[in-house]
Design an enzyme around this catalytic site. Structure first.
Site, PDB file in Angstrom:
ATOM      1  N   ASP A  29       0.892  -1.208  -0.190  1.00 53.97           N
ATOM      2  CA  ASP A  29       0.132   0.057   0.024  1.00 53.97           C
ATOM      3  C   ASP A  29       0.818   1.279   0.063  1.00 53.97           C
ATOM      4  OD1 ASP A  29      -3.182   0.603   1.222  1.00 53.97           O
ATOM      5  OD2 ASP A  29      -1.959   2.123   1.036  1.00 53.97           O
ATOM      6  N   ASN A  85     -12.996  -3.450   2.552  1.00 49.52           N
ATOM      7  CA  ASN A  85     -13.878  -2.175   2.785  1.00 49.52           C
ATOM      8  C   ASN A  85     -14.739  -2.362   1.516  1.00 49.52           C
ATOM      9  OD1 ASN A  85     -12.645  -1.033   5.130  1.00 49.52           O
ATOM     10  ND2 ASN A  85     -10.940  -0.227   3.675  1.00 49.52           N
ATOM     11  N   GLN A  92     -14.144   2.422   1.400  1.00 46.84           N
ATOM     12  CA  GLN A  92     -13.557   1.968   0.141  1.00 46.84           C
ATOM     13  C   GLN A  92     -13.347   3.307  -0.951  1.00 46.84           C
ATOM     14  OE1 GLN A  92     -15.887  -1.012  -2.232  1.00 46.84           O
ATOM     15  NE2 GLN A  92     -14.134  -1.231  -3.532  1.00 46.84           N
ATOM     16  N   HIS A  98     -10.319  -5.554  -3.365  1.00 40.98           N
ATOM     17  CA  HIS A  98      -8.944  -5.848  -2.828  1.00 40.98           C
ATOM     18  C   HIS A  98      -9.024  -6.205  -1.010  1.00 40.98           C
ATOM     19  CE1 HIS A  98      -9.829  -1.531  -2.403  1.00 40.98           C
ATOM     20  NE2 HIS A  98      -9.437  -1.466  -1.060  1.00 40.98           N
ATOM     21  N   LEU A  99      -8.035  -7.219  -0.615  1.00 39.39           N
ATOM     22  CA  LEU A  99      -7.984  -7.422   0.635  1.00 39.39           C
ATOM     23  C   LEU A  99      -6.959  -6.538   1.217  1.00 39.39           C
ATOM     24  CD1 LEU A  99      -8.029 -11.183   0.422  1.00 39.39           C
ATOM     25  CD2 LEU A  99      -9.882  -9.964   0.388  1.00 39.39           C
TER      26      LEU A  99
HETATM   27  P1  5GP Z   1      -9.708   1.443   0.188  1.00 38.66           P
HETATM   28  O1  5GP Z   1      -9.636   2.559   0.931  1.00 38.66           O
HETATM   29  O2  5GP Z   1     -10.540   1.548  -1.247  1.00 38.66           O
HETATM   30  O3  5GP Z   1     -10.191  -0.010   0.916  1.00 38.66           O
HETATM   31  O4  5GP Z   1      -7.991   0.955  -0.050  1.00 38.66           O
HETATM   32  C1  5GP Z   1      -7.574   1.715  -1.081  1.00 38.66           C
HETATM   33  C2  5GP Z   1      -5.886   1.502  -0.626  1.00 38.66           C
HETATM   34  O5  5GP Z   1      -5.325   1.851  -1.882  1.00 38.66           O
HETATM   35  C3  5GP Z   1      -5.746   2.777   0.459  1.00 38.66           C
HETATM   36  O6  5GP Z   1      -4.861   2.124   1.471  1.00 38.66           O
HETATM   37  C4  5GP Z   1      -4.658   3.663  -0.409  1.00 38.66           C
HETATM   38  O7  5GP Z   1      -3.397   4.003   0.230  1.00 38.66           O
HETATM   39  C5  5GP Z   1      -4.169   2.721  -1.399  1.00 38.66           C
HETATM   40  N1  5GP Z   1      -3.639   3.249  -2.673  1.00 38.66           N
HETATM   41  C6  5GP Z   1      -4.279   4.319  -3.375  1.00 38.66           C
HETATM   42  N2  5GP Z   1      -3.488   4.356  -4.552  1.00 38.66           N
HETATM   43  C7  5GP Z   1      -2.649   3.851  -4.626  1.00 38.66           C
HETATM   44  C8  5GP Z   1      -1.554   3.566  -5.348  1.00 38.66           C
HETATM   45  O8  5GP Z   1      -1.296   4.164  -6.424  1.00 38.66           O
HETATM   46  N3  5GP Z   1      -0.631   2.717  -5.293  1.00 38.66           N
HETATM   47  C9  5GP Z   1      -0.578   1.901  -4.145  1.00 38.66           C
HETATM   48  N4  5GP Z   1       0.316   0.845  -4.082  1.00 38.66           N
HETATM   49  N5  5GP Z   1      -1.474   2.200  -3.190  1.00 38.66           N
HETATM   50  C10 5GP Z   1      -2.640   2.963  -3.556  1.00 38.66           C
END
Ligand code: 5GP
Length: 112
Positions: A29, A85, A92, A98-99
Site C-alpha cells: 500500500d 472495505n 472503500q 482488494h484485501l
Molecule cells: P480502500 O480505501 O479502497 O479500501 O483502499 C485503497 C487503498 O489503496 C488505500 O489504502 C490507499 O492507500 C491505496 N492506494 C491508493 N492509491 C494507490 C497507489 O497508487 N498505489 C498503491 N500501492 N496503493 C494505493
C-alpha cells in the site's frame, strides 16, 4: 475504463509487487497503516465484494489462500489482519476488490 488497480495489473502504474500468480497480484500500500500493509487483488476486476457472483467462488477462495501465502512469505503468518472495505461509507476508495493485509503492530479489536 480500468481503475487504478487495473492499471497496476497491466503495469501502466508502478507498484511494489510482492506476489503474483495467474489470478491475483499483491503489492504494498502506498500509504501503509502498519509496518506490513499489502493489498491483494484479483486480476479480474470486481468493483466490490458485494458484486461478486457465485461464478467467482473459486477466485475468492484463491484470494484467501494467496493471502496466507503472502503472509508466510513476508514472515507475518503468526499475526495479521485481512480487511475488505465494501462501499464508500465503509472506507472503500478504489473500486476494484482488494484485501488489505495488515501486520507488524498490535491490531486492536474492535477496529475503527
Ligand atoms: P480502500 O480505501 O479502497 O479500501 O483502499 C485503497 C487503498 O489503496 C488505500 O489504502 C490507499 O492507500 C491505496 N492506494 C491508493 N492509491 C494507490 C497507489 O497508487 N498505489 C498503491 N500501492 N496503493 C494505493
Amino acid at each position: 475504463m480500468a481503475t487504478l488497480f487495473g492499471k497496476i495489473v497491466t503495469r501502466e502504474i508502478p507498484a511494489d509487487i510482492v506476489y503474483e500468480d495467474e489470478h491475483c497480484l499483491a503489492f504494498r500500500d502506498i500509504n501503509p497503516q502498519a509496518p506490513t500493509h499489502v493489498l491483494l487483488i484479483p486480476k479480474q476486476e470486481i468493483p466490490q465484494l458485494a458484486d461478486a457472483a457465485p461464478a467467482d467462488q473459486l477466485l475468492l477462495g484463491h484470494l484467501l489462500l494467496a493471502a496466507g501465502k503472502v503472509a508466510r512469505q513476508l514472515g507475518v503468518a503468526d499475526a495479521f489482519r485481512l480487511v475488505v472495505n465494501n462501499g464508500a461509507a465503509a472506507g472503500q476508495t478504489v473500486f476494484h476488490l482488494h484485501l488489505h493485509l495488515l501486520a507488524g503492530r498490535p491490531l486492536h479489536w474492535p477496529p475503527g
